[in-house]
Design an enzyme around this catalytic site. Sequence first.
Site, PDB file in Angstrom:
ATOM      1  N   CYS A 150       0.858  -1.227  -0.056  1.00  0.00           N
ATOM      2  CA  CYS A 150      -0.016   0.060   0.141  1.00  0.00           C
ATOM      3  C   CYS A 150       0.797   1.179  -0.052  1.00  0.00           C
ATOM      4  CB  CYS A 150      -0.985  -0.131   1.233  1.00  0.00           C
ATOM      5  SG  CYS A 150      -2.052  -1.392   1.178  1.00  0.00           S
ATOM      6  N   HIS A 161      -3.472   6.947   3.487  1.00  0.00           N
ATOM      7  CA  HIS A 161      -4.107   5.583   3.037  1.00  0.00           C
ATOM      8  C   HIS A 161      -5.212   5.156   3.398  1.00  0.00           C
ATOM      9  CE1 HIS A 161      -4.296   1.463   1.449  1.00  0.00           C
ATOM     10  NE2 HIS A 161      -3.749   0.931   2.554  1.00  0.00           N
ATOM     11  N   ASN A 167     -10.322  -0.471   0.517  1.00  0.00           N
ATOM     12  CA  ASN A 167      -8.999  -0.372   0.564  1.00  0.00           C
ATOM     13  C   ASN A 167      -8.473  -0.940  -0.918  1.00  0.00           C
ATOM     14  OD1 ASN A 167      -5.977  -0.894   0.633  1.00  0.00           O
ATOM     15  ND2 ASN A 167      -6.233  -1.565   2.845  1.00  0.00           N
TER      16      ASN A 167
HETATM   17  O1  UT7 Z   1      -3.723  -1.725   3.867  1.00  0.00           O
HETATM   18  C1  UT7 Z   1      -3.198  -2.268   4.969  1.00  0.00           C
HETATM   19  C2  UT7 Z   1      -4.463  -3.555   4.816  1.00  0.00           C
HETATM   20  N1  UT7 Z   1      -4.825  -4.210   6.163  1.00  0.00           N
HETATM   21  C3  UT7 Z   1      -5.175  -3.213   7.314  1.00  0.00           C
HETATM   22  O2  UT7 Z   1      -5.309  -2.141   7.124  1.00  0.00           O
HETATM   23  C4  UT7 Z   1      -5.824  -4.049   8.240  1.00  0.00           C
HETATM   24  C5  UT7 Z   1      -5.866  -3.530   9.430  1.00  0.00           C
HETATM   25  N2  UT7 Z   1      -6.661  -3.951  10.622  1.00  0.00           N
HETATM   26  C6  UT7 Z   1      -8.061  -3.793  10.651  1.00  0.00           C
HETATM   27  O3  UT7 Z   1      -8.604  -2.907   9.771  1.00  0.00           O
HETATM   28  C7  UT7 Z   1      -9.211  -4.356  11.734  1.00  0.00           C
HETATM   29  O4  UT7 Z   1      -8.115  -5.233  12.386  1.00  0.00           O
HETATM   30  C8  UT7 Z   1      -9.874  -5.316  11.141  1.00  0.00           C
HETATM   31  C9  UT7 Z   1     -11.004  -4.863  10.383  1.00  0.00           C
HETATM   32  C10 UT7 Z   1      -9.404  -6.367   9.932  1.00  0.00           C
HETATM   33  C11 UT7 Z   1     -10.657  -6.281  12.143  1.00  0.00           C
HETATM   34  O5  UT7 Z   1     -11.202  -5.111  13.138  1.00  0.00           O
HETATM   35  P1  UT7 Z   1     -10.935  -5.256  14.684  1.00  0.00           P
HETATM   36  O6  UT7 Z   1     -11.641  -4.217  15.327  1.00  0.00           O
HETATM   37  O7  UT7 Z   1      -9.447  -5.369  14.846  1.00  0.00           O
HETATM   38  O8  UT7 Z   1     -11.568  -6.643  14.853  1.00  0.00           O
HETATM   39  P2  UT7 Z   1     -10.641  -8.082  15.733  1.00  0.00           P
HETATM   40  O9  UT7 Z   1      -9.922  -8.879  14.624  1.00  0.00           O
HETATM   41  O10 UT7 Z   1     -10.311  -7.520  16.858  1.00  0.00           O
HETATM   42  O11 UT7 Z   1     -12.039  -8.995  15.955  1.00  0.00           O
HETATM   43  C12 UT7 Z   1     -13.446  -8.567  16.869  1.00  0.00           C
HETATM   44  C13 UT7 Z   1     -14.304  -9.753  16.420  1.00  0.00           C
HETATM   45  C14 UT7 Z   1     -13.710 -11.229  16.469  1.00  0.00           C
HETATM   46  O12 UT7 Z   1     -14.633 -12.002  17.325  1.00  0.00           O
HETATM   47  P3  UT7 Z   1     -14.509 -12.527  18.696  1.00  0.00           P
HETATM   48  O13 UT7 Z   1     -13.027 -13.292  18.590  1.00  0.00           O
HETATM   49  O14 UT7 Z   1     -14.414 -11.323  19.522  1.00  0.00           O
HETATM   50  O15 UT7 Z   1     -15.698 -13.265  18.935  1.00  0.00           O
HETATM   51  C15 UT7 Z   1     -13.450 -11.464  15.142  1.00  0.00           C
HETATM   52  O16 UT7 Z   1     -13.747 -12.930  14.808  1.00  0.00           O
HETATM   53  O17 UT7 Z   1     -14.831  -9.478  15.342  1.00  0.00           O
HETATM   54  C16 UT7 Z   1     -14.888 -10.813  14.593  1.00  0.00           C
HETATM   55  N3  UT7 Z   1     -14.612 -10.395  13.137  1.00  0.00           N
HETATM   56  C17 UT7 Z   1     -15.972 -10.142  12.484  1.00  0.00           C
HETATM   57  N4  UT7 Z   1     -17.166 -10.104  12.673  1.00  0.00           N
HETATM   58  C18 UT7 Z   1     -18.167  -9.914  11.772  1.00  0.00           C
HETATM   59  C19 UT7 Z   1     -13.827 -10.340  12.268  1.00  0.00           C
HETATM   60  N5  UT7 Z   1     -14.064 -10.126  11.140  1.00  0.00           N
HETATM   61  C20 UT7 Z   1     -15.599  -9.901  11.178  1.00  0.00           C
HETATM   62  C21 UT7 Z   1     -16.424  -9.412  10.027  1.00  0.00           C
HETATM   63  N6  UT7 Z   1     -17.628  -9.376  10.333  1.00  0.00           N
HETATM   64  N7  UT7 Z   1     -16.181  -9.391   9.050  1.00  0.00           N
END
Ligand code: UT7
Length: 339
Positions: free
Chosen positions: A123, A266, A296
């Site tokens: 990115c 970004h 993204n």
């Molecule tokens: O250009 C660079 C590319 N990458 C990035 O920029 C990624 C950076 N990271 C992020 O944007 C965030 O970490 C995410 C959007 C990927 C995830 O958000 P988060 O607030 O960090 O969620 P998390 O990974 O801490 O997950 C929280 C909960 C989990 O459930 P439990 O374990 O608490 O029951 C996940 O399984 O949310 C769950 N989860 C979802 N639920 C519904 C993860 N993805 C999803 C989803 N829908 N799509």
Amino acid sequence: MNLSSEIARTAFQARISGVGSYLPTITLTNSDLERMVDTSNEWILERTGIQKRHVCPSSETTSDLALRAAQAALSKAQLSPQDLDAIIVATVTPDQPLPSTACFLQAKLGCRQIMAFDVVAACSGFLYSMNIAHDFIRAGTYRHILVVGAETLTRMVNYQDRQSCILFGDGAGAVVISKTQSSESSSCIMSSQSVSSGAFTDILQVSAGASRFPVTIERLEARQNLIEMQGREVFKSAVQFLRDTCLEALNKAGLTVEDVDWFLIHQANLRIIEAVAKQLKIPIEKIPSNIREVGNTSSASIPILMSEKIEDGTLQRGQVILMAAFGAGLTSAATILRY
Ligand code: UT7
């Protein structure tokens, strides 16, 4: 406001002479994703700020998207493909592993025999490429360089992984960077900063498909040819890398946050942008965003946003713009310019 002595010293400056972008018309909404994985529109909007992304039709490739963005940028610069002295394409989703997407784009544009190559910095790739072009121009090597960020990420997304598949979309953005004489008042690139830290290679990767893990049936079945991401780790590092890179670029230009009119960051996740704004005390109104509509788009993210914000009159000639990105690697880059 003073240009740093490093920049004022050189005979030539680099200015953006044209900007363009292209988004495919097909879209993938959060509601569409609700039917594909266990997620909801509310969750995606709240955690990322994204509502839809654009998808490249199967008949087209990354260089087709790049072509349309490049033609728009050349038109704005009032230049023809024959005027170009070099092409740099930033992409992690090339047309083929070999040759470069820049060579495919060169052929489609009908350029002379000029230097054309790809940059792989995820990115941060577009800003890495801008910063490389900036140095070529300052050295007096070239007059007009086409810099493109183009991606077909939806071809590399694992639509069984709800954490990552909600983020990515396709698109392309392009700028023409042109040589100009040194002047403190005119439009020019004021400072650039590109860094990477190979300590984080495993938190955002496509592991199979090259020398380390050549493609096998087993690896394809395990979906190792698609994006694997540790979201929380990427999030934390992103905020830290963006903050530090912005500060370094400001320091190099002899500027403070208050001197900057617009911050183009970004478009990875709205919460990452808000966290950076808080840490650097940037008023959120100074950070335009299109993530809701575009998602993204990796290396295409900043030039698409820039093009849209020039078109709608937000960005004006003479204003100071700081662009900053982070990506897999981890890589990070910032460019400050007077547009
Ligand atoms: O250009 C660079 C590319 N990458 C990035 O920029 C990624 C950076 N990271 C992020 O944007 C965030 O970490 C995410 C959007 C990927 C995830 O958000 P988060 O607030 O960090 O969620 P998390 O990974 O801490 O997950 C929280 C909960 C989990 O459930 P439990 O374990 O608490 O029951 C996940 O399984 O949310 C769950 N989860 C979802 N639920 C519904 C993860 N993805 C999803 C989803 N829908 N799509």
